[in-house]
Scaffold this motif. Sequence first.
Motif: not given
Length: 64
Positions: A26-29, A31-32, A45, A47-49
């Motif tokens: 998952r992109f949320t993971d 990113h973290k 902030d 970063s993006n898809e």
Amino acid sequence: MRWTDVYDIAAGLEELHPEADVVNLRFTDLHKWVLALPGFADHPDRSNEKILEAIQAAWIEERA
């Protein structure tokens, strides 16, 4: 490291998370995990898809 350093980020992620299912991550993971990398010093902030997709692709390539 900054968001645009996708290959350095991918290498760092592989070192810290060798068990990760990179294809189904998952992109949320993602990113973290990038924000938690030692030496990462960019604003969350920025970063993006598209950037996260590039990191994921570099990580997949890193494993090949």
